[in-house]
Scaffold this motif. Sequence first.
Motif, PDB file in Angstrom:
ATOM      1  N   ALA A 166       0.836  -1.164   0.092  1.00 21.45           N
ATOM      2  CA  ALA A 166       0.037   0.208   0.015  1.00 21.45           C
ATOM      3  C   ALA A 166       0.831   0.990  -0.178  1.00 21.45           C
ATOM      4  O   ALA A 166       0.595   2.395  -0.778  1.00 21.45           O
ATOM      5  N   ALA A 167       1.750   1.064   0.790  1.00 17.81           N
ATOM      6  CA  ALA A 167       2.912   2.377   0.684  1.00 17.81           C
ATOM      7  C   ALA A 167       3.365   2.659  -0.510  1.00 17.81           C
ATOM      8  O   ALA A 167       3.710   3.848  -1.051  1.00 17.81           O
ATOM      9  N   VAL A 168       3.886   1.448  -1.249  1.00 15.30           N
ATOM     10  CA  VAL A 168       4.528   1.799  -2.511  1.00 15.30           C
ATOM     11  C   VAL A 168       3.505   2.381  -3.424  1.00 15.30           C
ATOM     12  O   VAL A 168       3.709   3.339  -4.263  1.00 15.30           O
ATOM     13  N   LEU A 169       2.219   1.951  -3.414  1.00  9.27           N
ATOM     14  CA  LEU A 169       1.281   2.306  -4.480  1.00  9.27           C
ATOM     15  C   LEU A 169       1.092   3.903  -4.116  1.00  9.27           C
ATOM     16  O   LEU A 169       0.528   4.301  -5.080  1.00  9.27           O
ATOM     17  N   ARG A 170       0.929   4.238  -2.973  1.00 15.05           N
ATOM     18  CA  ARG A 170       0.558   5.507  -2.342  1.00 15.05           C
ATOM     19  C   ARG A 170       1.685   6.544  -2.906  1.00 15.05           C
ATOM     20  O   ARG A 170       1.439   7.568  -3.370  1.00 15.05           O
ATOM     21  N   LEU A 171       2.926   6.190  -2.754  1.00 16.53           N
ATOM     22  CA  LEU A 171       4.209   7.070  -3.053  1.00 16.53           C
ATOM     23  C   LEU A 171       4.409   6.852  -4.478  1.00 16.53           C
ATOM     24  O   LEU A 171       5.188   7.957  -4.978  1.00 16.53           O
ATOM     25  N   ALA A 172       4.133   5.992  -5.177  1.00 11.66           N
ATOM     26  CA  ALA A 172       4.569   5.861  -6.839  1.00 11.66           C
ATOM     27  C   ALA A 172       4.083   7.024  -7.560  1.00 11.66           C
ATOM     28  O   ALA A 172       2.893   7.682  -7.550  1.00 11.66           O
ATOM     29  N   LYS A 173       4.964   7.613  -8.300  1.00 11.13           N
ATOM     30  CA  LYS A 173       4.596   8.631  -9.374  1.00 11.13           C
ATOM     31  C   LYS A 173       5.755   8.745 -10.497  1.00 11.13           C
ATOM     32  O   LYS A 173       6.668   8.005 -10.250  1.00 11.13           O
ATOM     33  N   ARG A 174       5.519   9.397 -11.326  1.00  9.96           N
ATOM     34  CA  ARG A 174       6.274   9.411 -12.634  1.00  9.96           C
ATOM     35  C   ARG A 174       7.694   9.949 -12.279  1.00  9.96           C
ATOM     36  O   ARG A 174       7.668  10.934 -11.404  1.00  9.96           O
ATOM     37  N   ASP A 175       8.902   9.349 -12.474  1.00  4.50           N
ATOM     38  CA  ASP A 175      10.220   9.637 -12.349  1.00  4.50           C
ATOM     39  C   ASP A 175      10.565   9.519 -10.826  1.00  4.50           C
ATOM     40  O   ASP A 175      11.521  10.226 -10.410  1.00  4.50           O
ATOM     41  N   GLY A 176       9.756   8.864 -10.093  1.00  6.94           N
ATOM     42  CA  GLY A 176       9.949   8.552  -8.745  1.00  6.94           C
ATOM     43  C   GLY A 176      11.071   7.674  -8.477  1.00  6.94           C
ATOM     44  O   GLY A 176      11.393   6.601  -9.250  1.00  6.94           O
ATOM     45  N   VAL A 177      11.899   7.824  -7.122  1.00  7.80           N
ATOM     46  CA  VAL A 177      12.492   7.100  -6.537  1.00  7.80           C
ATOM     47  C   VAL A 177      12.320   6.515  -5.367  1.00  7.80           C
ATOM     48  O   VAL A 177      12.140   7.351  -4.368  1.00  7.80           O
ATOM     49  N   LEU A 178      11.846   5.285  -5.276  1.00 10.96           N
ATOM     50  CA  LEU A 178      11.177   4.732  -4.108  1.00 10.96           C
ATOM     51  C   LEU A 178      12.418   4.068  -3.238  1.00 10.96           C
ATOM     52  O   LEU A 178      13.006   2.939  -3.778  1.00 10.96           O
ATOM     53  N   LEU A 179      12.118   4.029  -1.947  1.00  5.37           N
ATOM     54  CA  LEU A 179      13.344   3.331  -1.026  1.00  5.37           C
ATOM     55  C   LEU A 179      12.696   2.284  -0.113  1.00  5.37           C
ATOM     56  O   LEU A 179      11.782   2.344   0.324  1.00  5.37           O
TER      57      LEU A 179
END
Length: 224
Positions: A166-179
């Motif tokens: 859920a956190a990944v899907l909430r934070l996902a955005k174009r050109d994003g870098v997820l930790l």
Amino acid sequence: MIHGLITASLVFAGSPAAAVQAKVDCAKVKCLALTFDDGPGKTTPALLDVLKKERVKATFFLVGKRVAERPSVARRTLAEGHAIGNHTYTHPWLTRRLDDDIIRELQTTQEAIKDATGLTATMFRPPYGRTDDRVLYLANQYGLAQVMWTGTTLDWDLRDAKKIKAAVLRLAKRDGVLLMHDTVPQTVKAMPGIVKELKKRGYHLVTVPTLLGVKRLKSGTSYP
């Protein structure tokens, strides 16, 4: 608890990552970079299995001590087309350390990665995200660009596959870098569902070098 960019032409020229993702133009398609800190660990091979099956690439910031313990996993990570960066040797809070300590942390990790994979890393991520101008200046001495993130899942704290997804899907955005962290078993467990849903939403999951496209990570500079 442990927290945990550069183009293919700079870091991975001739490498699997360059060959596999050279055709992805993130200026034209919706890209997202999944990044994993603190490995290689016991659960890293399982994560690599998922990424291989789904045919997506990621970026791994490796802890030098763990590279020395699992050099074959580090080699596999690079061989399968993923990007690799320096995450220090013992994962300290760098801004609290003396210059010589910071230099030692970066240098020994550079050596560990080189010994295990043949790669000279050109990007690093400061543990806990703790950095300042002094850390960046010292990293520049080793030709390292600093890579931060646009969103962190806090998977090390959540420890729940559904919540991490859920956190990944909430934070996902174009050109994003997820930790995230490949050392968190629940993250690995959540990854098949995460990848499938992100693909469904139109994301191309790429390495940080691919995400930057024609841009260049410059030594001593922080991204994004």
